[in-house]
Design a protein around this motif. Structure first.
Motif, PDB file in Angstrom:
ATOM      1  N   ILE A 262     -45.943 -16.659 125.560  1.00 27.21           N
ATOM      2  CA  ILE A 262     -45.559 -16.361 124.178  1.00 27.21           C
ATOM      3  C   ILE A 262     -46.460 -17.090 123.195  1.00 27.21           C
ATOM      4  N   GLN A 263     -46.853 -18.317 123.519  1.00 20.22           N
ATOM      5  CA  GLN A 263     -47.762 -19.051 122.641  1.00 20.22           C
ATOM      6  C   GLN A 263     -49.086 -18.293 122.475  1.00 20.22           C
ATOM      7  N   ILE A 264     -49.655 -17.814 123.563  1.00 19.00           N
ATOM      8  CA  ILE A 264     -50.929 -17.094 123.479  1.00 19.00           C
ATOM      9  C   ILE A 264     -50.755 -15.774 122.732  1.00 19.00           C
ATOM     10  N   LEU A 265     -49.663 -15.050 123.017  1.00 21.55           N
ATOM     11  CA  LEU A 265     -49.406 -13.809 122.284  1.00 21.55           C
ATOM     12  C   LEU A 265     -49.265 -14.077 120.786  1.00 21.55           C
ATOM     13  N   ASN A 266     -48.580 -15.163 120.419  1.00 20.21           N
ATOM     14  CA  ASN A 266     -48.439 -15.516 119.003  1.00 20.21           C
ATOM     15  C   ASN A 266     -49.797 -15.743 118.346  1.00 20.21           C
ATOM     16  N   ILE A 267     -50.682 -16.430 119.057  1.00 18.14           N
ATOM     17  CA  ILE A 267     -52.017 -16.697 118.501  1.00 18.14           C
ATOM     18  C   ILE A 267     -52.784 -15.385 118.332  1.00 18.14           C
ATOM     19  N   LEU A 268     -52.725 -14.530 119.349  1.00 19.25           N
ATOM     20  CA  LEU A 268     -53.519 -13.302 119.336  1.00 19.25           C
ATOM     21  C   LEU A 268     -52.987 -12.255 118.362  1.00 19.25           C
ATOM     22  N   GLU A 269     -51.690 -12.330 118.041  1.00 20.19           N
ATOM     23  CA  GLU A 269     -51.133 -11.285 117.181  1.00 20.19           C
ATOM     24  C   GLU A 269     -51.831 -11.219 115.823  1.00 20.19           C
ATOM     25  N   GLY A 270     -52.345 -12.321 115.360  1.00 20.03           N
ATOM     26  CA  GLY A 270     -53.028 -12.315 114.072  1.00 20.03           C
ATOM     27  C   GLY A 270     -54.530 -12.153 114.167  1.00 20.03           C
ATOM     28  N   LEU A 271     -55.031 -11.759 115.345  1.00 14.06           N
ATOM     29  CA  LEU A 271     -56.470 -11.606 115.546  1.00 14.06           C
ATOM     30  C   LEU A 271     -56.812 -10.140 115.849  1.00 14.06           C
ATOM     31  N   PRO A 272     -58.031  -9.701 115.540  1.00 15.90           N
ATOM     32  CA  PRO A 272     -58.375  -8.266 115.594  1.00 15.90           C
ATOM     33  C   PRO A 272     -58.777  -7.780 116.978  1.00 15.90           C
ATOM     34  N   ILE A 273     -57.950  -8.035 118.002  1.00 18.03           N
ATOM     35  CA  ILE A 273     -58.357  -7.627 119.347  1.00 18.03           C
ATOM     36  C   ILE A 273     -58.172  -6.127 119.586  1.00 18.03           C
ATOM     37  N   ALA A 274     -57.265  -5.489 118.849  1.00 16.20           N
ATOM     38  CA  ALA A 274     -57.149  -4.028 118.992  1.00 16.20           C
ATOM     39  C   ALA A 274     -58.408  -3.356 118.469  1.00 16.20           C
ATOM     40  N   GLU A 275     -58.904  -3.838 117.348  1.00 20.30           N
ATOM     41  CA  GLU A 275     -60.100  -3.255 116.759  1.00 20.30           C
ATOM     42  C   GLU A 275     -61.339  -3.520 117.609  1.00 20.30           C
ATOM     43  N   SER A 276     -61.447  -4.728 118.178  1.00 23.19           N
ATOM     44  CA  SER A 276     -62.640  -5.046 118.968  1.00 23.19           C
ATOM     45  C   SER A 276     -62.604  -4.386 120.347  1.00 23.19           C
ATOM     46  N   GLY A 277     -61.413  -4.024 120.846  1.00 26.99           N
ATOM     47  CA  GLY A 277     -61.325  -3.199 122.042  1.00 26.99           C
ATOM     48  C   GLY A 277     -61.157  -3.970 123.338  1.00 26.99           C
ATOM     49  N   LEU A 278     -60.621  -3.277 124.327  1.00 31.36           N
ATOM     50  CA  LEU A 278     -60.347  -3.854 125.635  1.00 31.36           C
ATOM     51  C   LEU A 278     -61.620  -4.389 126.280  1.00 31.36           C
TER      52      LEU A 278
END
Length: 581
Positions: free
Chosen positions: A301-317
């Motif tokens: 959950i800590q890592i998901l919380n950090i990533l939720e505010g970062l543009p990983i959907a836009e940068s892609g899998l």
């Protein structure tokens, strides 16, 4: 329930796989032209690392059992057919969702240190950590929790339609009448490491090598008569038949004969614990995962919380940008793990702070989105005042009523400590190696620990196991988990990211290449399949990249909006099977 013959189970498997190919067109889950196809079913689904155990679980569902009943039967079956990880001589964690009450609970049946354990018992005369003591001697064996853990699950959350003995009967049949050795089991027993590991113990050598005068060939029929007799005792006498009497005496004799400190009182006194799951949200989905003494749920959950505010959907899998951001977030979580995580009955774990969106935002705001931050510059956060083997195995079950089980259990190393309690067929764990033998000294998986995870009598060692259930609008959406030692947390993380953020069906999400970063050693570990161009870009960002073996063996079930079940067994481990009806 009468154990069904193997040809009946085979028919179930073929039917399930045929249904998967015929029905895999639900656009709520699958893209128009997926490269990988999950198994599809309407009434129930089981995914485990061993095919016969999966089929046992499906048979229980067909016979009127619920997800918990099936999970108990799978747990005992794996102790027979997947001896390197399936077990009754180890322990683990289970997340259960009861659809009728809408309750989600965590069952902690982690192994426990004996009462005679001491903080320095894994040190040599010079005061240095001695891995031989914690990994290959009786000192490394924790009081097993599996049998009482499965019994608690059945008693409180089973359907009531099937008895305890009904659910153990298939495992008894497999052990007594025999089962065909899979390619995976044959390869495992033939490996140089396993032969040396089990060869140290005359009883283990007798069971696994003497009947065939060497490693058994794939397809040979393996019987486990001693284990069958033990399972029959447990079926007839309940869990007390394991924790008291002749079986317990055999366990204590074996452990102490190998230098350990276990007593009959340690076994008789063992109790599993029902705990509140660690919960959080990610992109509108609710996450329920394992609390301490597992570090899995908190840091997932800590890592998901950090990533939720970062543009990983836009940068892609699996782009260089996405991998960079994931690795940075992972590093901060593993640094916190080294300081704060341990058995909550012995140390105060600041779970609310570690899983808070505010703390994640603090990390995210200081995170370099363009260049790697060296591990030497990353330290555990400062909690507010007043404030925790790769040869694990996981299985997931969902039934037609919406009940779900996510279960991860282990012996720690492959075949545990390599010792079998004489006359019982029970392989013993070496789970106490997960304690911090000495502050700052890494364990077998390179994880650093501190005072919170120091050895203490009756304490449970810290784990990375991360059985997880994800909900969408209050309904089960995803049930998943994995083996993999320190890499479990990040493996489960990527299944969630691949389905929720990147929109993959569960089969494609499972097959996608994985990455891992755990702060120390200071490297991103990746599987084959990541582009050389991506690796070059990561290195230009300052990352050390190491291409290594495949990571994890996720066993996952995804639920469509119409209730259709989609199962995916990880192709990284031979013999895994998702099946349903």
């Amino acid at each position: 329930m009468n154990a069904r013959p193997f040809h009946r189970l085979a028919i179930v498997a073929v039917t399930a796989l045929w249904a998967g190919s015929a029905l895999a067109q639900d656009t709520a889950i699958l893209s128009a032209s997926p490269r990988f196809h999950p198994v599809v079913a309407q009434n129930g689904m089981v995914s485990s690392q061993e095919a016969l155990a999966t089929l046992v679980g499906v048979d229980v569902l067909r016979s009127g059992g619920n997800a918990v009943d099936a999970a108990v039967a799978v747990g005992f079956a794996l102790a027979v057919t997947l001896p390197r990880a399936g077990n009754i001589g180890g322990g683990g964690f289970m997340i259960v969702h009861d659809a009728k009450t809408d309750e989600t609970i965590a069952i902690d049946y982690r192994e426990m240190a004996p009462a005679a354990a001491t903080e320095d018992m894994f040190l040599n005369e010079a005061g240095d950590a001695d891995p031989l003591k914690s990994r290959f001697s009786g000192l490394g064996v924790g009081v097993p929790g599996t049998v009482r853990g499965l019994a608690l699950a059945h008693e409180r959350y089973g359907s009531g339609a099937l008895s305890w003995a009904d659910l153990i009967a298939p495992a008894v049949t497999l052990a007594r009448d025999g089962f065909p050795v899979s390619d995976d089991l044959a390869s495992s027993l033939a490996s140089t490491w396993t032969r040396a590991h089990l060869g140290r113990d005359g009883e283990a050598n007798r069971i696994f090598y003497e009947p065939t005068d060497g490693p058994p060939a794939a397809g040979a029929i393996m019987t486990r008569p001693d284990l069958a007799a033990t399972l029959e005792r447990i079926a007839e006498g309940g869990p007390s038949a394991f924790y008291e009497g002749p079986v317990a005496e055999a366990i204590v004799a074996k452990v102490n004969g190998a230098g350990g400190r276990m007593s009959l009182e340690d076994l008789a006194g063992y109790e599993p614990k029902v705990r509140e799951p660690v919960t959080g949200t990610y992109q509108g989905y609710e996450i329920a995962s394992m609390p301490p003494p597992s570090s899995g749920g908190i840091h997932l959950i800590q890592i998901l919380n950090i990533l939720e505010g970062l543009p990983i959907a836009e940068s892609g899998l699996n782009s260089a940008k996405t991998i960079h951001l994931m690795a940075q977030a992972m590093n901060y979580a593993y640094a916190d793990r080294s300081k704060y995580l341990g058995d909550p009955d012995f140390t105060s774990v600041p779970a609310d702070w570690l899983t808070s969106p505010d703390y994640a935002a603090d990390i995210r705001n200081g995170l370099d989105q363009e260049q790697a931050t060296p591990a030497s510059e990353i330290k555990p956060g400062e909690a507010p005042a007043g404030h925790e083997s790769p040869e694990t195995t996981h299985f997931s079950v969902v039934d037609g009523d919406g009940n779900a089980v996510s279960n991860t259990y282990t012996l720690n190393f492959s075949y545990g400590v390599g010792l079998v309690a004489d006359g019982t067929g029970i392989l013993l764990n070496n789970e106490l190696d997960d304690f911090s033998a000495k502050k700052g000294v890494p364990n077998a998986y390179g994880l650093i620990g501190g005072e919170a995870n120091a050895v203490e009598p009756l304490k449970r060692p810290l784990s990375s196991m991360t059985p997880t259930i994800v909900f969408r609008d209050g309904e089960v959406f995803l049930v998943t988990g994995s083996p993999g030692g320190s890499r479990i947390i990040t493996t489960v993380l990527q299944i969630i990211l691949n389905t929720v953020t990147h929109g993959l069906d569960i089969a494609s999400a499972t097959a996608a290449p994985r990455i891992h970063d755990q702060w120390l050693p200071d490297e991103i570990r990746i599987e084959q399949g990541i582009s050389p161009d991506t690796i070059r870009l990561l290195e230009e960002m300052g990352h050390e990249v190491a291409v290594k073996d495949a990571m994890g063996s996720t066993q996952s079930i995804q639920v469509g909006e119409d209730g259709t079940l989609y199962g995916a067994a990880d192709p990284r481990r031979a013999g895994s099977l998702a099946a349903g009806y």
